[in-house]
Write a protein that holds these residues in place. Structure first.
Motif, PDB file in Angstrom:
ATOM      1  N   SER A  48       1.473   0.271   5.836  1.00 40.05           N
ATOM      2  CA  SER A  48       2.772   0.937   5.742  1.00 40.05           C
ATOM      3  C   SER A  48       3.453   0.856   7.116  1.00 40.05           C
ATOM      4  O   SER A  48       2.780   0.675   8.141  1.00 40.05           O
ATOM      5  CB  SER A  48       2.581   2.401   5.340  1.00 40.05           C
ATOM      6  N   PRO A  49       4.769   1.014   7.157  1.00 43.58           N
ATOM      7  CA  PRO A  49       5.459   1.003   8.453  1.00 43.58           C
ATOM      8  C   PRO A  49       4.893   2.042   9.420  1.00 43.58           C
ATOM      9  O   PRO A  49       4.782   1.784  10.625  1.00 43.58           O
ATOM     10  CB  PRO A  49       6.916   1.317   8.081  1.00 43.58           C
ATOM     11  N   GLU A  50       4.505   3.198   8.890  1.00 39.39           N
ATOM     12  CA  GLU A  50       3.954   4.253   9.743  1.00 39.39           C
ATOM     13  C   GLU A  50       2.616   3.858  10.372  1.00 39.39           C
ATOM     14  O   GLU A  50       2.254   4.381  11.423  1.00 39.39           O
ATOM     15  CB  GLU A  50       3.793   5.552   8.932  1.00 39.39           C
ATOM     16  N   GLU A  51       1.892   2.951   9.751  1.00 46.07           N
ATOM     17  CA  GLU A  51       0.623   2.468  10.301  1.00 46.07           C
ATOM     18  C   GLU A  51       0.831   1.387  11.366  1.00 46.07           C
ATOM     19  O   GLU A  51      -0.071   1.111  12.146  1.00 46.07           O
ATOM     20  CB  GLU A  51      -0.253   1.886   9.198  1.00 46.07           C
ATOM     21  N   VAL A  52       2.013   0.783  11.386  1.00 48.00           N
ATOM     22  CA  VAL A  52       2.281  -0.354  12.269  1.00 48.00           C
ATOM     23  C   VAL A  52       3.119   0.037  13.487  1.00 48.00           C
ATOM     24  O   VAL A  52       2.869  -0.439  14.595  1.00 48.00           O
ATOM     25  CB  VAL A  52       2.996  -1.486  11.490  1.00 48.00           C
ATOM     26  N   LEU A  53       4.095   0.907  13.286  1.00 50.21           N
ATOM     27  CA  LEU A  53       5.071   1.214  14.335  1.00 50.21           C
ATOM     28  C   LEU A  53       4.855   2.601  14.930  1.00 50.21           C
ATOM     29  O   LEU A  53       4.390   3.512  14.253  1.00 50.21           O
ATOM     30  CB  LEU A  53       6.483   1.149  13.755  1.00 50.21           C
ATOM     31  N   GLU A  54       5.225   2.743  16.196  1.00 54.80           N
ATOM     32  CA  GLU A  54       5.197   4.050  16.845  1.00 54.80           C
ATOM     33  C   GLU A  54       6.496   4.774  16.517  1.00 54.80           C
ATOM     34  O   GLU A  54       7.572   4.179  16.521  1.00 54.80           O
ATOM     35  CB  GLU A  54       5.038   3.883  18.354  1.00 54.80           C
ATOM     36  N   GLU A  55       6.394   6.062  16.244  1.00 50.86           N
ATOM     37  CA  GLU A  55       7.529   6.839  15.743  1.00 50.86           C
ATOM     38  C   GLU A  55       8.738   6.845  16.668  1.00 50.86           C
ATOM     39  O   GLU A  55       9.871   6.796  16.210  1.00 50.86           O
ATOM     40  CB  GLU A  55       7.077   8.280  15.474  1.00 50.86           C
ATOM     41  N   GLU A  56       8.552   6.891  17.962  1.00 50.67           N
ATOM     42  CA  GLU A  56       9.667   7.027  18.908  1.00 50.67           C
ATOM     43  C   GLU A  56      10.106   5.698  19.524  1.00 50.67           C
ATOM     44  O   GLU A  56      10.838   5.693  20.514  1.00 50.67           O
ATOM     45  CB  GLU A  56       9.284   8.012  20.020  1.00 50.67           C
ATOM     46  N   THR A  57       9.697   4.577  18.953  1.00 51.49           N
ATOM     47  CA  THR A  57       9.998   3.267  19.528  1.00 51.49           C
ATOM     48  C   THR A  57      10.809   2.429  18.553  1.00 51.49           C
ATOM     49  O   THR A  57      10.607   2.512  17.346  1.00 51.49           O
ATOM     50  CB  THR A  57       8.684   2.530  19.881  1.00 51.49           C
ATOM     51  N   MET A  58      11.734   1.629  19.083  1.00 51.24           N
ATOM     52  CA  MET A  58      12.539   0.702  18.292  1.00 51.24           C
ATOM     53  C   MET A  58      12.069  -0.716  18.609  1.00 51.24           C
ATOM     54  O   MET A  58      11.721  -1.017  19.756  1.00 51.24           O
ATOM     55  CB  MET A  58      14.023   0.858  18.626  1.00 51.24           C
ATOM     56  N   TYR A  59      12.066  -1.587  17.601  1.00 54.93           N
ATOM     57  CA  TYR A  59      11.513  -2.931  17.725  1.00 54.93           C
ATOM     58  C   TYR A  59      12.471  -3.977  17.143  1.00 54.93           C
ATOM     59  O   TYR A  59      13.188  -3.705  16.185  1.00 54.93           O
ATOM     60  CB  TYR A  59      10.208  -3.046  16.932  1.00 54.93           C
ATOM     61  N   THR A  60      12.394  -5.196  17.667  1.00 59.76           N
ATOM     62  CA  THR A  60      13.087  -6.320  17.043  1.00 59.76           C
ATOM     63  C   THR A  60      12.220  -6.821  15.884  1.00 59.76           C
ATOM     64  O   THR A  60      11.029  -6.491  15.797  1.00 59.76           O
ATOM     65  CB  THR A  60      13.312  -7.477  18.028  1.00 59.76           C
ATOM     66  N   THR A  61      12.791  -7.622  15.012  1.00 63.21           N
ATOM     67  CA  THR A  61      11.989  -8.196  13.926  1.00 63.21           C
ATOM     68  C   THR A  61      10.871  -9.062  14.487  1.00 63.21           C
ATOM     69  O   THR A  61       9.791  -9.138  13.914  1.00 63.21           O
ATOM     70  CB  THR A  61      12.855  -9.035  12.964  1.00 63.21           C
TER      71      THR A  61
END
Length: 87
Positions: free
Chosen positions: A18-31
């Motif tokens: 899931s996105p929550e398992e991959v990304l940190e909550e307070e960070t923005m990322y490029t594709t």
């Protein structure tokens, strides 16, 4: 080339994080960074163009399927990518 199932010792289910398992909550990322993270890579690692293209082929549909989990920030200029993060 297709191969019969019995040619393999075993199979496993195809699952995606899931996105929550991959990304940190307070960070923005490029594709591009999300594509690396989905493969367990450091988001800053340099990749050749062909490898990056293959990773994007997996990341973009994953992002679309999980679109309700994302927010988007417009790029600062026309020649930069946008940024995505958790909603």
């Amino acid at each position: 080339m297709p191969r019969p199932k019995e040619a393999f010792e075993g199979t496993q289910p195809l699952t995606f994080k899931s996105p929550e398992e991959v990304l940190e909550e307070e960070t923005m990322y490029t594709t591009y960074e999300i594509a690396r993270l989905l493969q367990g890579l450091d988001p800053r690692v340099e990749l050749d163009v062909e490898t990056e293209s293959v990773l994007l082929d997996w990341a973009i549909p994953w992002m679309m399927v999980n679109a309700e989990s994302f927010v988007f920030a417009a790029p600062e200029s026309d020649d930069e990518p946008g940024y995505y993060g958790l909603k």
